[in-house]
Design a protein around this motif. Sequence first.
Motif, PDB file in Angstrom:
ATOM      1  N   LYS A 147       0.835  -1.207   0.000  1.00 23.74           N
ATOM      2  CA  LYS A 147       0.000   0.000   0.000  1.00 23.74           C
ATOM      3  C   LYS A 147       0.861   1.244   0.000  1.00 23.74           C
ATOM      4  O   LYS A 147       1.753   1.397   0.826  1.00 23.74           O
ATOM      5  CB  LYS A 147      -0.912  -0.004   1.216  1.00 23.74           C
ATOM      6  CG  LYS A 147      -2.005  -1.031   1.051  1.00 23.74           C
ATOM      7  CD  LYS A 147      -2.889  -1.137   2.236  1.00 23.74           C
ATOM      8  CE  LYS A 147      -4.044  -2.075   1.916  1.00 23.74           C
ATOM      9  NZ  LYS A 147      -3.560  -3.409   1.482  1.00 23.74           N
ATOM     10  N   SER A 195     -15.128   2.265   8.978  1.00 27.11           N
ATOM     11  CA  SER A 195     -14.421   2.253   7.688  1.00 27.11           C
ATOM     12  C   SER A 195     -13.085   2.976   7.817  1.00 27.11           C
ATOM     13  O   SER A 195     -12.114   2.625   7.148  1.00 27.11           O
ATOM     14  CB  SER A 195     -15.286   2.876   6.597  1.00 27.11           C
ATOM     15  OG  SER A 195     -15.628   4.210   6.924  1.00 27.11           O
ATOM     16  N   ALA A 243     -10.720   0.580   9.275  1.00 28.82           N
ATOM     17  CA  ALA A 243     -10.444  -0.459   8.275  1.00 28.82           C
ATOM     18  C   ALA A 243      -9.387  -0.021   7.266  1.00 28.82           C
ATOM     19  O   ALA A 243      -8.622  -0.851   6.775  1.00 28.82           O
ATOM     20  CB  ALA A 243     -11.730  -0.847   7.549  1.00 28.82           C
ATOM     21  N   ILE A 244      -9.325   1.275   6.951  1.00 27.73           N
ATOM     22  CA  ILE A 244      -8.310   1.713   5.995  1.00 27.73           C
ATOM     23  C   ILE A 244      -7.071   2.285   6.700  1.00 27.73           C
ATOM     24  O   ILE A 244      -6.022   2.421   6.094  1.00 27.73           O
ATOM     25  CB  ILE A 244      -8.865   2.722   4.948  1.00 27.73           C
ATOM     26  CG1 ILE A 244      -9.533   3.918   5.608  1.00 27.73           C
ATOM     27  CG2 ILE A 244      -9.824   2.024   4.020  1.00 27.73           C
ATOM     28  CD1 ILE A 244     -10.059   4.952   4.611  1.00 27.73           C
ATOM     29  N   PRO A 263      -5.355  -1.679   7.922  1.00 24.67           N
ATOM     30  CA  PRO A 263      -5.988  -2.776   7.161  1.00 24.67           C
ATOM     31  C   PRO A 263      -5.377  -4.146   7.436  1.00 24.67           C
ATOM     32  O   PRO A 263      -5.996  -5.160   7.114  1.00 24.67           O
ATOM     33  CB  PRO A 263      -5.773  -2.371   5.700  1.00 24.67           C
ATOM     34  CG  PRO A 263      -4.598  -1.460   5.736  1.00 24.67           C
ATOM     35  CD  PRO A 263      -4.657  -0.739   7.043  1.00 24.67           C
ATOM     36  N   TYR A 278      -7.590  -6.551   9.971  1.00 31.28           N
ATOM     37  CA  TYR A 278      -7.948  -7.178   8.685  1.00 31.28           C
ATOM     38  C   TYR A 278      -9.386  -7.703   8.669  1.00 31.28           C
ATOM     39  O   TYR A 278     -10.064  -7.659   7.660  1.00 31.28           O
ATOM     40  CB  TYR A 278      -6.976  -8.337   8.383  1.00 31.28           C
ATOM     41  CG  TYR A 278      -7.093  -9.457   9.380  1.00 31.28           C
ATOM     42  CD1 TYR A 278      -7.910 -10.553   9.118  1.00 31.28           C
ATOM     43  CD2 TYR A 278      -6.440  -9.409  10.604  1.00 31.28           C
ATOM     44  CE1 TYR A 278      -8.055 -11.580  10.051  1.00 31.28           C
ATOM     45  CE2 TYR A 278      -6.579 -10.408  11.538  1.00 31.28           C
ATOM     46  CZ  TYR A 278      -7.397 -11.492  11.254  1.00 31.28           C
ATOM     47  OH  TYR A 278      -7.562 -12.477  12.191  1.00 31.28           O
ATOM     48  N   THR A 336     -11.585  -4.881   7.817  1.00 24.43           N
ATOM     49  CA  THR A 336     -11.400  -4.491   6.426  1.00 24.43           C
ATOM     50  C   THR A 336     -12.121  -5.471   5.497  1.00 24.43           C
ATOM     51  O   THR A 336     -12.802  -5.055   4.556  1.00 24.43           O
ATOM     52  CB  THR A 336      -9.900  -4.427   6.081  1.00 24.43           C
ATOM     53  OG1 THR A 336      -9.221  -3.708   7.110  1.00 24.43           O
ATOM     54  CG2 THR A 336      -9.671  -3.741   4.752  1.00 24.43           C
ATOM     55  N   SER A 337     -11.995  -6.774   5.790  1.00 22.91           N
ATOM     56  CA  SER A 337     -12.662  -7.727   4.890  1.00 22.91           C
ATOM     57  C   SER A 337     -14.170  -7.709   5.100  1.00 22.91           C
ATOM     58  O   SER A 337     -14.942  -7.888   4.158  1.00 22.91           O
ATOM     59  CB  SER A 337     -12.081  -9.135   5.039  1.00 22.91           C
ATOM     60  OG  SER A 337     -12.060  -9.515   6.379  1.00 22.91           O
ATOM     61  N   TYR A 394     -10.052  -3.308   1.249  1.00 24.73           N
ATOM     62  CA  TYR A 394      -9.441  -1.988   1.418  1.00 24.73           C
ATOM     63  C   TYR A 394     -10.081  -0.932   0.520  1.00 24.73           C
ATOM     64  O   TYR A 394     -10.489   0.134   0.984  1.00 24.73           O
ATOM     65  CB  TYR A 394      -7.947  -2.117   1.110  1.00 24.73           C
ATOM     66  CG  TYR A 394      -7.119  -0.888   1.386  1.00 24.73           C
ATOM     67  CD1 TYR A 394      -6.840  -0.482   2.679  1.00 24.73           C
ATOM     68  CD2 TYR A 394      -6.587  -0.149   0.332  1.00 24.73           C
ATOM     69  CE1 TYR A 394      -6.056   0.624   2.929  1.00 24.73           C
ATOM     70  CE2 TYR A 394      -5.800   0.961   0.567  1.00 24.73           C
ATOM     71  CZ  TYR A 394      -5.540   1.348   1.872  1.00 24.73           C
ATOM     72  OH  TYR A 394      -4.760   2.446   2.104  1.00 24.73           O
ATOM     73  N   ALA A 440     -13.736  -0.253   1.444  1.00 24.33           N
ATOM     74  CA  ALA A 440     -13.826   0.471   2.721  1.00 24.33           C
ATOM     75  C   ALA A 440     -13.455   1.939   2.516  1.00 24.33           C
ATOM     76  O   ALA A 440     -14.047   2.837   3.117  1.00 24.33           O
ATOM     77  CB  ALA A 440     -12.908  -0.168   3.760  1.00 24.33           C
ATOM     78  N   ARG A 441     -12.476   2.172   1.633  1.00 23.47           N
ATOM     79  CA  ARG A 441     -12.079   3.549   1.335  1.00 23.47           C
ATOM     80  C   ARG A 441     -13.235   4.296   0.670  1.00 23.47           C
ATOM     81  O   ARG A 441     -13.505   5.459   0.977  1.00 23.47           O
ATOM     82  CB  ARG A 441     -10.848   3.535   0.422  1.00 23.47           C
ATOM     83  CG  ARG A 441     -10.248   4.908   0.244  1.00 23.47           C
ATOM     84  CD  ARG A 441      -9.093   4.913  -0.726  1.00 23.47           C
ATOM     85  NE  ARG A 441      -8.546   6.274  -0.783  1.00 23.47           N
ATOM     86  CZ  ARG A 441      -8.065   6.838  -1.880  1.00 23.47           C
ATOM     87  NH1 ARG A 441      -8.037   6.175  -3.012  1.00 23.47           N
ATOM     88  NH2 ARG A 441      -7.612   8.065  -1.858  1.00 23.47           N
ATOM     89  N   HIS A 456     -15.806   5.163   3.269  1.00 21.26           N
ATOM     90  CA  HIS A 456     -15.328   6.290   4.078  1.00 21.26           C
ATOM     91  C   HIS A 456     -15.521   7.606   3.326  1.00 21.26           C
ATOM     92  O   HIS A 456     -15.938   8.609   3.905  1.00 21.26           O
ATOM     93  CB  HIS A 456     -13.847   6.070   4.407  1.00 21.26           C
ATOM     94  CG  HIS A 456     -13.385   6.817   5.623  1.00 21.26           C
ATOM     95  ND1 HIS A 456     -13.842   6.548   6.885  1.00 21.26           N
ATOM     96  CD2 HIS A 456     -12.495   7.827   5.771  1.00 21.26           C
ATOM     97  CE1 HIS A 456     -13.264   7.356   7.754  1.00 21.26           C
ATOM     98  NE2 HIS A 456     -12.438   8.156   7.107  1.00 21.26           N
TER      99      HIS A 456
END
Lengths: 246, 212
Positions: free
Chosen positions: A131, B145, B148-149, B152, B156, B159-160, B165, B168-169, B172
């Motif tokens: 990332k 969210s 989650a980002i 991540p 995890y 996030t899942s 990822y 979730a972004r 957000h």
Amino acid sequence: MKDPIAREVHKRTRRSILAGLAGAVIGISGWKWLFSQERDEGLPWPLRRVLGLNETLASACYSNSRLTPQPPAPAPGSPIRINGPLGLESPVDFTQWSLRIAGPFEGEYEKEFSLDEIRKMPRTETTTELKCIEGWTERFSYSGVKFSDFLVQLGRPDRPAYVGFETPDGEYYVSLDMDSMLHPQTLLAYEMNGKPLLIAHGAPLRLLVPVKYGIKSLKRVGTITFSDERLPDYWAERGYDWYAGL
Amino acid sequence: MIEKHPRLIRWTHWLNFALLAIMVWSGVLIYWANDVYRPFFPLWFYNFFRINHRLAEGMAIHFTFMWPTAVNGTVYFVYLLISGQSREIFPHPRSWLRLGRDAFRVALYDLGLAKELPRQDGIYNAAQKIAYSGILLMGMGSIASGLAIYKPIQAYWLTSLLGGYDFARLIHFVLAMGYVLFLIIHVIQVLRAGWRNLRSMIAGFDLPGEIK
């Protein structure tokens, strides 16, 4: 003249508006105070302090048992996004390249490894999503020596808290916490997507730490330094969070 | 005089406005660095609000002010529950159908397409109940969210749960834009409702008679 209720309405309204204005003045002054504070590595120190607290919390919750998502390995030789030429712009003679190990007990631990010696160390192959701090993600597979295996090869029984990496020209440098360096997907890599590293990806040897943003995955490693003190970090000096952990 | 909004609700309400403004603004500073939902923000927008090349600053502000924002929102929410104010806001589980129908009729009325408002019980009409409960859910969604980002790998499972990822972004981001949309409609409605209504969120009281 006015009835008592009207007076009470007037009084409470005025009092509340004044309290609200006072709150707004305090808030705006606080905001101005915050951004007029002395800078600590490119950030007003209170912000830097909070990033430090976030880091304390994050490292307390950190576990090496959590792996990054492992998508299926892309076909060998699939192109991988190239981002950032920092530390790669100086000419380097790859036949003369070696990995140098420094400190903290300089001299005693000073060692050098050729690429061949590193290739003979236990090999690990893994796939990850790396990332970028900008927000994008790149999926690829990579091979090399797990950093924890490398430490065994190095014959270091101790575990200094910090590890620093530097390009041969010293133009790019990062430092990381030992916990993240011991993650099973943290590798000194010499292959990506099944092919030897491209120069733009950090040939002959690069760091890949997918539990951090890509800024920490330094390309073309020249020197590795161990220390009990936090070592310099290129992006942390420019206002970014030093920890940058995911 | 009728007590309408307790002091704590008023302070957290206004503080939330300032904190959310900081969070949305610093969020856009971060979003700029990888503006994948193009062309959501045109170039002039970035230039006009001086968004360009401020990723490090945006992240530092976002990851500092996330704390007071989350704490303020939590205090608001918990107080809403223990003070019983939530009874005015949360729709009753058995009246969801009626709630939807009434909210639709409120919207028609507000747009000038209907002559009468549906009968309302309590201080909020059906559309307000949906909006104010919804904004609370959105707040929880932003925290989830966001975490989650932000983490991540360590978080995890979260996030899942939120679709990975990238998704979730997106959640957000959509929620952040949702606050801006909410603000615009909220301000228009407050202006239409008049001073007495606005005063109740400043000074806390309302006067008997036409309760709106």
